[in-house]
Design an enzyme around this catalytic site. Structure first.
Site, short mmCIF file in Angstrom:
data_model
loop_
_atom_site.label_atom_id
_atom_site.label_comp_id
_atom_site.label_asym_id
_atom_site.label_seq_id
_atom_site.Cartn_x
_atom_site.Cartn_y
_atom_site.Cartn_z
N GLU A 48 0.83 -1.20 0.00
CA GLU A 48 0.00 0.00 0.00
C GLU A 48 0.87 1.26 0.00
O GLU A 48 0.58 2.23 -0.72
CB GLU A 48 -0.92 0.03 1.23
CG GLU A 48 -1.90 -1.12 1.31
CD GLU A 48 -1.35 -2.31 2.11
OE1 GLU A 48 -0.13 -2.60 2.01
OE2 GLU A 48 -2.14 -2.94 2.82
N CYS A 76 -2.21 -2.95 7.43
CA CYS A 76 -1.66 -2.84 8.79
C CYS A 76 -1.79 -1.39 9.25
O CYS A 76 -2.11 -0.50 8.46
CB CYS A 76 -0.20 -3.28 8.78
SG CYS A 76 0.96 -2.01 8.21
#
Lengths: 149, 149
Positions: A48, A76
């Site tokens: 990401e 996360c």
């Protein structure tokens, strides 16, 4: 999402982690990213984060409002923080945090730690030089052409 | 810490944000970082993330165990997540999150959002393709020379 999943799977074959991400806007792919943590010795190189960096570089702005991110797995805390800073408008994910934990990537400790006060975390942390801490912010307030974000 | 604060202050003069970070090990400076978000169009280019990337590149590993980080300001959730992933052993900071909020850099929303279930966050998020989500992890489990981290 199929592109994010196939990038993740392809990345495993190339020796990387099983994660991929795609940033799109109105159906157009702006940028992609895969996990490169061990490959490039960068603990922040999650899929990401890599996709956000690439999309921001391509669009020439740190503000990705109006774009959405497709992540092969639920982000996360670091990546979720990055998604908020980048002002992405929407998050899609395929695998869950529990799926990631079963594959050996458990970020539940980090989610839990972030919810605690600093003093209660497993990471030892300490405040230093409180009397000098305002120096950078004072300089910032005195900067007429500062770029807030 | 004085180095982190002076890097932060110098960065303001160079048009960047009022944040600096230093990574050290046993008294030796390994790497430094300053906030480059607007300068390089990278929403993840916070001082701590920049310092972690530079330290990991210099040491040739994503595992910074045994190193400590000196941050001019208490880290945001993204940077704190990065600190955990990098396995830094200790965190020192000077300014607090409240000082940062007063200077216009408020990450309390992000801390709050991360503590919520996905459905309760302001960021719209949705799970897609659950039946195909295990593909990357299945490939990972089948990879004999995978590098867990």
């Amino acid at each position: 999402m199929r592109l994010a999943l196939s990038l993740a799977q392809e990345n495993v074959r190339r020796g990387g982690g099983p994660f991929g991400a795609v940033i799109a806007r109105g159906g157009e792919v702006i940028a992609t990213g895969v996990n490169r943590v061990t490959a490039v010795h960068d603990p922040t190189a999650h899929a990401e984060v890599q996709a956000i960096r690439a999309a921001a570089a391509r669009l020439g702005t740190h503000d990705l409002s109006g774009c959405e991110i497709y992540a092969s797995c639920e982000p996360c805390p670091m990546c979720l923080g990055a998604i908020y800073w980048a002002r992405l408008s929407r998050l899609y994910y395929a695998a869950t945090k529990d799926d990631a934990a079963r594959a050996g990537f458990d970020d539940s400790l980090i989610y839990h730690e972030l919810s605690l006060d600093a003093a209660a975390r497993s990471l030892p942390s300490e405040r230093l030089l409180p009397d000098e801490a305002d120096g950078p912010f004072a300089a910032w307030r005195g900067q007429p052409d500062r770029k807030p974000y």
